[in-house]
Design a protein around this motif. Structure first.
Motif, mmCIF file in Angstrom:
data_model
loop_
_atom_site.group_PDB
_atom_site.id
_atom_site.type_symbol
_atom_site.label_atom_id
_atom_site.label_comp_id
_atom_site.label_asym_id
_atom_site.label_seq_id
_atom_site.Cartn_x
_atom_site.Cartn_y
_atom_site.Cartn_z
ATOM 1 N N HIS A 247 0.931 -1.178 -0.007
ATOM 2 C CA HIS A 247 -0.104 -0.066 -0.117
ATOM 3 C C HIS A 247 0.845 1.236 -0.105
ATOM 4 C CE1 HIS A 247 -3.568 -2.269 0.823
ATOM 5 N NE2 HIS A 247 -3.048 -3.015 1.766
ATOM 6 N N PHE A 248 1.753 1.301 0.762
ATOM 7 C CA PHE A 248 2.726 2.554 0.970
ATOM 8 C C PHE A 248 3.400 2.513 -0.372
ATOM 9 C CE2 PHE A 248 7.087 3.779 1.589
ATOM 10 C CZ PHE A 248 6.889 4.947 2.427
ATOM 11 N N THR A 249 3.852 1.482 -1.153
ATOM 12 C CA THR A 249 4.696 1.728 -2.289
ATOM 13 C C THR A 249 3.845 2.260 -3.346
ATOM 14 O OG1 THR A 249 6.228 0.023 -1.572
ATOM 15 C CG2 THR A 249 6.102 0.542 -3.876
ATOM 16 N N GLY A 250 2.552 1.689 -3.477
ATOM 17 C CA GLY A 250 1.646 1.954 -4.583
ATOM 18 C C GLY A 250 1.408 3.502 -4.398
ATOM 19 N N ILE A 251 1.088 4.094 -3.167
ATOM 20 C CA ILE A 251 0.641 5.415 -3.154
ATOM 21 C C ILE A 251 1.817 6.370 -3.307
ATOM 22 C CG2 ILE A 251 -0.275 7.306 -1.314
ATOM 23 C CD1 ILE A 251 -1.638 5.103 -0.048
ATOM 24 N N ARG A 252 3.098 6.066 -3.044
ATOM 25 C CA ARG A 252 4.504 6.784 -3.186
ATOM 26 C C ARG A 252 4.759 6.692 -4.648
ATOM 27 N NH1 ARG A 252 9.922 4.284 -0.826
ATOM 28 N NH2 ARG A 252 9.373 2.885 -2.668
ATOM 29 N N GLU A 253 4.455 5.516 -5.194
ATOM 30 C CA GLU A 253 4.450 5.705 -6.617
ATOM 31 C C GLU A 253 3.479 6.521 -7.399
ATOM 32 O OE1 GLU A 253 4.659 1.610 -7.860
ATOM 33 O OE2 GLU A 253 6.591 1.120 -7.406
ATOM 34 N N ALA A 254 2.381 6.583 -7.065
ATOM 35 C CA ALA A 254 1.193 7.482 -7.406
ATOM 36 C C ALA A 254 1.634 8.992 -7.397
ATOM 37 C CB ALA A 254 0.095 7.185 -6.908
ATOM 38 N N LEU A 255 2.229 9.260 -6.230
ATOM 39 C CA LEU A 255 2.511 10.586 -6.219
ATOM 40 C C LEU A 255 3.785 11.088 -6.739
ATOM 41 C CD1 LEU A 255 1.964 10.824 -1.873
ATOM 42 C CD2 LEU A 255 0.540 11.985 -3.937
ATOM 43 N N GLU A 256 4.707 10.152 -6.880
ATOM 44 C CA GLU A 256 5.779 10.673 -7.575
ATOM 45 C C GLU A 256 5.517 10.630 -9.049
ATOM 46 O OE1 GLU A 256 8.301 7.279 -6.574
ATOM 47 O OE2 GLU A 256 9.230 8.320 -4.983
ATOM 48 N N ASN A 257 4.530 10.098 -9.493
ATOM 49 C CA ASN A 257 4.135 10.204 -10.908
ATOM 50 C C ASN A 257 3.187 11.428 -11.107
ATOM 51 O OD1 ASN A 257 5.704 8.252 -11.744
ATOM 52 N ND2 ASN A 257 4.258 6.708 -11.498
#
Length: 319
Positions: A98-108
């Motif tokens: 969950h943490f990784t998915g949200i972080r990647e979304a914010l980075e994009n």
């Protein structure tokens, strides 16, 4: 034994993470629901008996298996059993996706996707909260999850291993957290629990998590900015002495100089998007760059506690 069991479980969990919907977790959920339906009579005494059957029963069973393997097949099989239990009860990969998915979304720059992932993860309403609030909530939920899935289990397993009851500590802590989270879900047709039972489960969880949460906060302070973390912890504890999660977040905020706290998100079943504001810690406004600092803080704390357990294990062997 405790050091090697914890280390092997962490390595195994990183290499082959446990699926969210697996047979063991499904069985535990059905067990907790069956115990509540069968033994919950709505009285305080019966509520404690119900809690004991749901939590202590499986813990004693795990300990009997441990003793049976140790005395019947040798200590190596007992170690493997401990690794298996820790694999089920301890691990980052049970929530880190969950943490990784949200972080990647914010980075994009996909903020809407990040909001959807956050809402799905915590089953909350997020509305159109700004980017900094998304980051704040992700950090808060992740640090609490890291404590409950890793440090809390780590603590009780390591402490009770001193008297040979490590499996009991891991299982009781994990199940105590599980039932206090699942039993109040009255909307679930498989869960029928009284208010008294939910209150007993919540009280047991606060007591069970009181010391581990403070050890987690201490670990964050040691590997982070010690003085600021301790100040945040002390200030929060004065106002909210029984808020275990708040102690962890206050220490986190001080350790990496970040502002946490404020308006909290509400369950998807509620009409409002956020609750009333709570006090915030001093520090910088949450940014994506803080994700890396949080990950570093957690892993440094894991390594520190592993080293400590290893040293205690060596001292016991030499002694």
């Amino acid at each position: 034994m405790s050091f090697f069991a914890i280390l092997l479980a962490l390595v195994l969990e990183q290499a082959r993470p446990l699926k969210t919907h697996n047979l063991v977790f499904t069985t535990i959920g059905r067990w907790a629901a069956w115990v509540a339906r069968t033994f919950d009579a709505g009285t305080r005494q019966q509520a404690w008996i119900t809690w004991g059957i749901a939590v202590i029963g499986p813990a004693l069973l795990s300990m009997l298996v441990h003793w049976g393997l140790e005395f019947g097949l040798g200590w190596f099989m007992a170690v493997l059993w401990n690794v298996a239990l820790l694999y089920l009860t301890l691990g980052f990969r049970q929530f880190s996706h969950h943490f990784t998915g949200i972080r990647e979304a914010l980075e994009n720059s996909e903020e809407n996707k990040a909001r959807e992932l956050l809402a799905e993860w915590q089953q909350v309403q997020v509305g159109q909260i700004p980017r900094s609030e998304i980051v704040r909530h992700v950090i808060e939920y992740s640090m609490v999850a890291a404590h409950r899935h890793v440090f809390g289990v780590f603590f009780w397993y390591a402490v009770l291993s001193i008297i040979g009851l490590g499996p009991v500590g891991a299982v009781v802590y994990r199940l105590t957290e599980f039932v206090q989270r699942k039993w109040p879900m009255s909307a679930n047709p498989n869960t029928v629990s009284s208010e008294v039972l939910c209150a007993v489960a919540a009280r047991a969880w606060v007591a069970m998590d009181w010391l581990p949460s403070r050890m987690t906060a201490l670990g964050f302070a040691i590997v982070g900015s010690f003085e600021e973390a301790m100040d945040g912890w002390r200030n929060h504890a004065q106002n909210f002495p029984e808020d275990n999660d708040g102690v962890i977040l206050a220490a986190t905020a001080g350790a990496i100089n970040i502002r946490l706290g404020g308006a909290s998100l509400q369950s998807s079943d509620d009409d409002s998007a956020v609750s009333s504001d709570s006090s915030s810690t001093p520090g910088r406004s949450p940014e994506i760059a803080h994700f890396a600092q949080v990950v570093g803080l957690v892993w440094r704390t894991v390594i520190m506690w592993l080293v400590l357990v290893a040293l205690l294990t060596m001292a016991n062997l030499v002694g």
